[in-house]
Design an enzyme around this catalytic site. Structure first.
Site, mmCIF file in Angstrom:
data_model
loop_
_atom_site.group_PDB
_atom_site.id
_atom_site.type_symbol
_atom_site.label_atom_id
_atom_site.label_comp_id
_atom_site.label_asym_id
_atom_site.label_seq_id
_atom_site.Cartn_x
_atom_site.Cartn_y
_atom_site.Cartn_z
ATOM 1 N N ARG A 67 0.848 -1.179 0.000
ATOM 2 C CA ARG A 67 0.000 0.000 0.000
ATOM 3 C C ARG A 67 0.888 1.233 0.000
ATOM 4 N NH1 ARG A 67 -3.408 -2.823 -1.462
ATOM 5 N NH2 ARG A 67 -5.492 -3.207 -0.622
ATOM 6 N N GLU B 51 -4.152 7.242 -5.794
ATOM 7 C CA GLU B 51 -4.308 6.513 -7.060
ATOM 8 C C GLU B 51 -5.792 6.423 -7.444
ATOM 9 O OE1 GLU B 51 -4.373 1.828 -6.010
ATOM 10 O OE2 GLU B 51 -2.488 2.809 -5.479
ATOM 11 N N HIS C 34 -1.309 -0.485 -10.081
ATOM 12 C CA HIS C 34 -1.892 -1.349 -9.061
ATOM 13 C C HIS C 34 -2.389 -2.642 -9.707
ATOM 14 C CE1 HIS C 34 -4.118 -1.366 -4.940
ATOM 15 N NE2 HIS C 34 -3.690 -2.565 -5.275
HETATM 16 C C1 8YV Z 1 -6.975 -5.376 -5.128
HETATM 17 C C2 8YV Z 1 -5.124 -5.339 -3.779
HETATM 18 O O1 8YV Z 1 -7.762 -6.400 -5.350
HETATM 19 O O2 8YV Z 1 -5.451 -7.485 -2.938
HETATM 20 C C3 8YV Z 1 -5.398 -6.274 -2.676
HETATM 21 O O3 8YV Z 1 -5.539 -5.779 -1.542
HETATM 22 O O4 8YV Z 1 -4.609 -4.301 -3.601
HETATM 23 C C4 8YV Z 1 -5.546 -5.706 -5.132
HETATM 24 O O5 8YV Z 1 -5.251 -7.002 -5.464
HETATM 25 C C5 8YV Z 1 -7.172 -4.265 -6.071
HETATM 26 O O6 8YV Z 1 -7.810 -3.335 -5.318
HETATM 27 C C6 8YV Z 1 -7.915 -4.684 -7.313
HETATM 28 O O7 8YV Z 1 -9.049 -3.896 -7.498
#
Ligand code: 8YV
Length: 315
Positions: free
Chosen positions: A234, A263, A281
């Protein structure tokens, strides 16, 4: 099962929509121009929310849904969900761990390799005609045998470390406590000390208040002008202002980033830099993994509203 009303926070691929619409009535929050009016119109019927790791669910939205019982997150990261607000009303939260771990690890290592060997620039070197006009592509950086630090040895960090073993790298990790299963690797709890003995520093800790800016100015300086920072977790785990300053002043060698504050509207200063790799991402973004994530979102909702146990509960 009678069709339950679900608030859908962000878009999903078509294959998920077809499956969700078989059992649920979806209210697409993200399509609304006037979001407050949209919520006012459906709040009385909403019993579940389907969101995404990057979008989460705020306290304000949780409190606007008086009959909310479950929040299903498409992603392993649930830091953008206000867990305190959910706990106060005994609202269940689920996520999609494990199914994405190896893809995210592959992607982090892919960024390390691609950035070190200048693969994106080399493609331009060929396509632009520079190769024939300017000659050999500039030499880049060896990866195998170098020192790698893993900041957070959870599922994803562990898979990254395993992959780096195959590159004969010298592996060290930081975690809240030493991991018995990682006895072959060096345990360095302090992030700054870990950065000091790393050529590559992967940020794989869970996002959230407890890890906010765990990669601060001191950690970035310890990684140094020859070091590469790689973030597949993150953006909040890194002090982005300190990162930008270090990249602009070349006190950090390189950053390979899949996540950004604000983002998809990242800080425009990143676009002026030639010592960054910028990715949208997409670490978990393969068809196989996203189908598995979508299935878990659905199956958690279906389980809950059929009175069965949740598959992957957070709370
Ligand atoms: C999300 C992610 O799924 O798994 C997570 O926490 O950050 C990604 O894999 C992403 O938000 C896809 O929309």
């Amino acid at each position: 099962m009678n069709k339950v009303n679900i608030l859908q926070i962000g878009p999903y691929p078509d294959w998920d929509m077809e499956a969700l619409e078989r059992n649920f009535i979806l209210h697409p929050y993200f399509t609304a121009e006037d979001k407050d009016a949209f919520i006012e119109g459906c709040a009385g019927s909403i019993r579940g929310v389907a969101t995404r790791g990057d979008l989460g669910l705020s306290r304000k939205l949780i409190e606007s849904l008086p009959h909310l019982e479950i929040i299903s997150v498409y992603g392993v990261g649930y830091d953008a969900v206000d867990l305190d607000a959910a706990r106060e009303r005994n609202i269940h939260v689920t996520n999609t761990p494990d199914v994405l771990t190896k893809d995210v690890a592959d992607f982090g290592v892919a960024m390390m390799l691609a950035a070190s060997r200048g693969i994106i620039g080399a493609e331009d070197w060929v396509r632009s005609g520079d190769w024939s006009q300017k000659g050999m592509y500039p030499l880049k950086t060896r990866v195998f045998g170098k020192r790698v630090g893993i900041l957070g040895l959870g599922r994803i960090g562990y898979e990254i470390a395993k992959r780096c073993t195959a590159f004969m790298m010298d592996i060290a990790y930081s975690a809240r406590e030493k991991k018995e299963f990682a006895s072959e690797w060096s345990y360095i709890q302090d992030p700054r000390a870990l950065a000091e003995c790393s050529d590559y520093l992967f940020v794989t800790v869970t996002g959230g208040a407890a890890t906010k800016h765990i990669v601060n100015k001191a950690v970035i300086e310890s990684l140094g002008p020859e070091g590469m920072l790689i973030n597949v977790s993150r953006a909040s785990n890194i002090d982005e202002e300190a990162l930008l300053a270090a990249l602009e002043n070349k006190t950090l060698g390189y950053a390979a980033l899949d996540v950004f504050e604000g983002e998809p509207d990242l800080n425009s200063r990143f676009l002026e830099l030639d010592n960054v790799m910028l990715q949208p991402h997409q670490a978990s973004g393969t068809i196989d993994t996203r189908k598995a994530m979508g299935r878990l979102v659905r199956e958690n909702l279906e389980a809950y509203f059929s009175g069965r146990e949740l598959l992957t509960p957070v709370i």
